[in-house]
Design an enzyme around this catalytic site. Sequence first.
Site, PDB file in Angstrom:
ATOM      1  N   LEU A 537       0.828  -1.200   0.000  1.00 29.86           N
ATOM      2  CA  LEU A 537       0.000   0.000   0.000  1.00 29.86           C
ATOM      3  C   LEU A 537       0.865   1.253   0.000  1.00 29.86           C
ATOM      4  O   LEU A 537       0.441   2.308  -0.426  1.00 29.86           O
ATOM      5  CB  LEU A 537      -0.906   0.025   1.229  1.00 29.86           C
ATOM      6  CG  LEU A 537      -2.002  -1.047   1.306  1.00 29.86           C
ATOM      7  CD1 LEU A 537      -2.689  -1.005   2.658  1.00 29.86           C
ATOM      8  CD2 LEU A 537      -3.019  -0.840   0.199  1.00 29.86           C
ATOM      9  N   ALA A 541       8.686   5.879   6.694  1.00 30.01           N
ATOM     10  CA  ALA A 541      10.055   5.825   7.182  1.00 30.01           C
ATOM     11  C   ALA A 541      10.298   4.562   8.000  1.00 30.01           C
ATOM     12  O   ALA A 541      11.394   4.031   8.053  1.00 30.01           O
ATOM     13  CB  ALA A 541      10.346   7.061   8.015  1.00 30.01           C
ATOM     14  N   PHE A 542       9.234   4.063   8.637  1.00 31.81           N
ATOM     15  CA  PHE A 542       9.363   2.915   9.536  1.00 31.81           C
ATOM     16  C   PHE A 542       9.514   1.616   8.781  1.00 31.81           C
ATOM     17  O   PHE A 542      10.058   0.654   9.269  1.00 31.81           O
ATOM     18  CB  PHE A 542       8.104   2.836  10.401  1.00 31.81           C
ATOM     19  CG  PHE A 542       6.865   2.823   9.551  1.00 31.81           C
ATOM     20  CD1 PHE A 542       6.410   1.637   9.016  1.00 31.81           C
ATOM     21  CD2 PHE A 542       6.198   3.996   9.262  1.00 31.81           C
ATOM     22  CE1 PHE A 542       5.296   1.622   8.198  1.00 31.81           C
ATOM     23  CE2 PHE A 542       5.094   3.989   8.441  1.00 31.81           C
ATOM     24  CZ  PHE A 542       4.636   2.808   7.907  1.00 31.81           C
ATOM     25  N   GLY A 543       8.969   1.533   7.547  1.00 32.74           N
ATOM     26  CA  GLY A 543       8.913   0.269   6.832  1.00 32.74           C
ATOM     27  C   GLY A 543       7.732   0.320   5.885  1.00 32.74           C
ATOM     28  O   GLY A 543       7.226   1.399   5.584  1.00 32.74           O
ATOM     29  N   LYS A 565       1.462  -3.365   8.944  1.00 26.26           N
ATOM     30  CA  LYS A 565       2.606  -2.462   9.001  1.00 26.26           C
ATOM     31  C   LYS A 565       3.825  -3.259   9.424  1.00 26.26           C
ATOM     32  O   LYS A 565       3.778  -3.960  10.427  1.00 26.26           O
ATOM     33  CB  LYS A 565       2.316  -1.362  10.023  1.00 26.26           C
ATOM     34  CG  LYS A 565       3.471  -0.420  10.241  1.00 26.26           C
ATOM     35  CD  LYS A 565       3.276   0.367  11.522  1.00 26.26           C
ATOM     36  CE  LYS A 565       4.459   1.259  11.803  1.00 26.26           C
ATOM     37  NZ  LYS A 565       4.333   1.906  13.107  1.00 26.26           N
ATOM     38  N   ASP A 671      -1.890  15.575  16.293  1.00 28.98           N
ATOM     39  CA  ASP A 671      -1.750  15.676  14.841  1.00 28.98           C
ATOM     40  C   ASP A 671      -3.055  15.309  14.168  1.00 28.98           C
ATOM     41  O   ASP A 671      -3.088  14.566  13.195  1.00 28.98           O
ATOM     42  CB  ASP A 671      -0.599  14.784  14.367  1.00 28.98           C
ATOM     43  CG  ASP A 671      -0.163  15.115  12.940  1.00 28.98           C
ATOM     44  OD1 ASP A 671      -0.631  16.132  12.399  1.00 28.98           O
ATOM     45  OD2 ASP A 671       0.627  14.347  12.368  1.00 28.98           O
TER      46      ASP A 671
END
Length: 817
Positions: A537, A541-543, A565, A671
């Site tokens: 998808l 930055a994490f993966g 994720k 956020d």
Amino acid sequence: MSVWTPGSGALSSPGRGSGSWRCWWWWVVVIGVSVGSGDPWMSAEACPSYCTCSSTRISCVDPERGINAFPVLQSEAEMENITDLYPPTVTIANQGSFSSINDKDLHYYKNLRNLTVTNSRLTYVSKLAFQNNIKIQYLNLKDNNLSSLSWRIFRHLNMSYMILAGNPLHCSCENMWMKLWLGEEADNQELRCIEDGGVRKLLSRLTLPNCEVPMATLNPSKVTLMEGKHVDLSCTTSGVPSPELIWNMALVSNYEIETSGQISVLRLSNLSSLDHNSKISCTAENIVGEKESALMLDILFPPKITKLTDAIPDHHWCIPFSMSGNPKPELLWYQDDTLVMEGKFIVTMIHDVTEREFHGCLQLDSPTHLNNGRYKLVATNKYGTDTKEVEAHFMTKPWEEADKDNYYDPFTDAPTTEPPEDGVAVYVVVGIAAVAFTGFLLMLVILKFGGNSKFGIKGPSSVISNDDDSASPLHHVSNGSNTPSSSEMGPDAVIIGMTKIPVIENPQYFRNTNSLLKTNTFVQHIKRHNIVLKRELGEGAFGKVFLAECYNLSPDQEKILVAVKTLKEASENARKDFHREAELLTNLQHEHIVTFYGVCVESDPLIMVFEYMKHGDLNKFLRAHGPDAVLMSEGQNTRPVELTQSQMLHIAQQIASGMVYLASQHFVHRDLATRNCLVGENLLVKIGDFGMSRDVYSTDYYRVGGHTMLPIRWMPPESIMYRKFTTESDVWSLGVVLWEIFTYGKQPWYQLSNNEVIECITQGRVLQRPRTCLKEVYDLMLGCWQREPHMRLNIKEIHCLLLNLAKASPVYLDILG
Ligand SMILES: *[C@@H]1O[C@H](CO)[C@@H](O)[C@H](O)[C@H]1NC(C)=O
Ligand SMILES: *[C@@H]1O[C@H](CO)[C@@H](O)[C@H](O)[C@H]1NC(C)=O
Ligand SMILES: *[C@@H]1O[C@H](CO)[C@@H](O)[C@H](O)[C@H]1NC(C)=O
Ligand SMILES: *[C@@H]1O[C@H](CO)[C@@H](O)[C@H](O)[C@H]1NC(C)=O
Ligand SMILES: *[C@@H]1O[C@H](CO)[C@@H](O)[C@H](O)[C@H]1NC(C)=O
């Protein structure tokens, strides 16, 4: 007979589907290695040539090519893997020279469940034959040459079925256990034994003199005594042949054992409180079986506080302690010699009870400087008292000079004079008040004397300078990585959906990773083979984030679509964060918060499994259903219908509902924006995101210093100036979200640069009324954008208002024309 429960457990059904094949495919996708055919045996060579192998069984049944021992596969690893796949079956039949199962033959078939050896010449089964096969449930040894079989071969197993018919079993005491264990099943199998004269007899009719199941009796059967006392326990055994008597215990107290004949005495002296709740058992065992008699020591002793340590900031503050005592001690706390009245905000919690100790916390909800002091714990039971003290410091006397109006207690929904600061902000405030305030003054000066920009300002604003990270190290939204190290992010970070956001407080959640305290949070673990990736998808930055199918997640559907994720890099800290986040997410369950299903941590990469929201993020969705949709849909003929007012209100109402929940959990989102909400079927909207918005929507953030990204267009003045984030600053952001919804996803202040936006907001200007927006809705936005946080609408009111507007919206649409 005590070892077995005849015919009790049903056979477990064979594992479903091709579980591990999904696992394989997973790896194919992830590491991009192509694997040949789907035969679980990996390769033809793996199967011994004289047997046939399929995904579920090893079968050696050909009488022509006889075997005399268990087939040994090419490598040990293969035998483990194969037997891991399914409840495996090994079938050996018609093997004239197969006569024994020896100690190590089945050593590598670790997961073996079904074993069939029939019509062969099996004569001997070693006592350790199944030592490594604790999963065996079904054993068929029909039509072999067994004259006897010891129950000890099976003592560590939980067998549910055994077939022994067709063997020349002796009518001996050694085989008596079969009759006892099989019960009626012995008759069903027509299990017979051969008497000395050669007569065959039904095993169920077998009676033998001098062949009796042993018994063991402990006396007394309960021991409740003060520590330091002495007690004698006697164990009396019976059974023929005479059973062996075995004591089993691990004690700290001194003891001696005296055995004579069938009776044994255990003399315990100077009982130690460390042996409280220890088990003592006495077992009698002979060739017919075994019997155990056991008790738990109940040792009475005065309280002992073994630990009382410094307060730990967490979602609640916690003063951790460990104590023991039997009966369970009553606990009282004193703060500077004044009894602490426990209630909703200060309460003693026991988080974990081990054999002898209680581990817990004095839990403090939002303590202030008034709670600072010396805490004394007094533990009392009828045998005595123990006390311990510790200094606790929660916050420095705050806000000597800062404006008190800004305070507003999110916990009581009423203005209070005590600041409900999170622990972090205390230090920040003291540290940055001067810096930020100076910055503010500086800005005012610039505003005042500025030159020619749209707002009469010449240079860029300096409210957010490039180095003010140092002023507020913990209140940033990290961009560099969504799984930064714990130290970098501070303990107050969490993700909702997949974006890490900092969190002020969650009272539902308690965890101190360094202590033994357990949390009540049970993160669901999902097996990797239940996750089948479908497509990527996106990547943050994490993966990466994948669309996947997950099996066995919900009871009424075999598989459901999920978003997965993956955690790219798995450093020690990243892993810690990962687990922490998983626990936090597990605690955040609401119909308008994206559902977190669990984790898969069997191997790298670590995975989090979330609900899949079909239509992606809300910002994209709004733009795709707005007046500019045709421009965006690039030549597609089907122009999506524009959202109606009532649909917009429906969307807004759902986000507000999620925010009511977050506020009730004392979560501060920090956020909130349409890019961080997701849209599912039937216009279902949830707070949560796929963790890629800082990459996809990077222009929505203002980069400060190296790695801090601030969503300034959604931030109220106090967050911009002081980095103060509260439930009220979330309310401001919610107002901006409403604006986004009613502009079909426009960027707030799209006509201004970041520096201009900062000037505008800190000057007190607010966004204009969107063209399609009802007056009532714009009034609501204005209610969210009050400069003073405590003047802003309460999140619950907002939700109520939106709900009512949504219900009444057809009427309003008419008015609009
Ligand atoms: C033995 O198996 C039965 C059913 O198959 C199960 O209920 C029981 O918990 C098992 N006991 C152990 C010690 O595994
Ligand atoms: C067995 O499985 C392990 C872990 O899944 C894997 O590392 C190993 O390569 C496999 N062995 C064989 C022979 O396939
Ligand atoms: C194991 O044996 C039992 C009993 O015959 C049978 O029901 C079950 O399907 C077998 N399991 C496998 C994996 O062959
Ligand atoms: C069967 O077992 C007995 C010992 O119990 C042995 O003497 C005999 O040779 C075995 N018969 C066969 C055919 O292996
Ligand atoms: C009993 O045990 C305690 C510690 O467990 C020890 O201090 C004490 O000296 C012992 N008393 C006797 C009489 O052995």
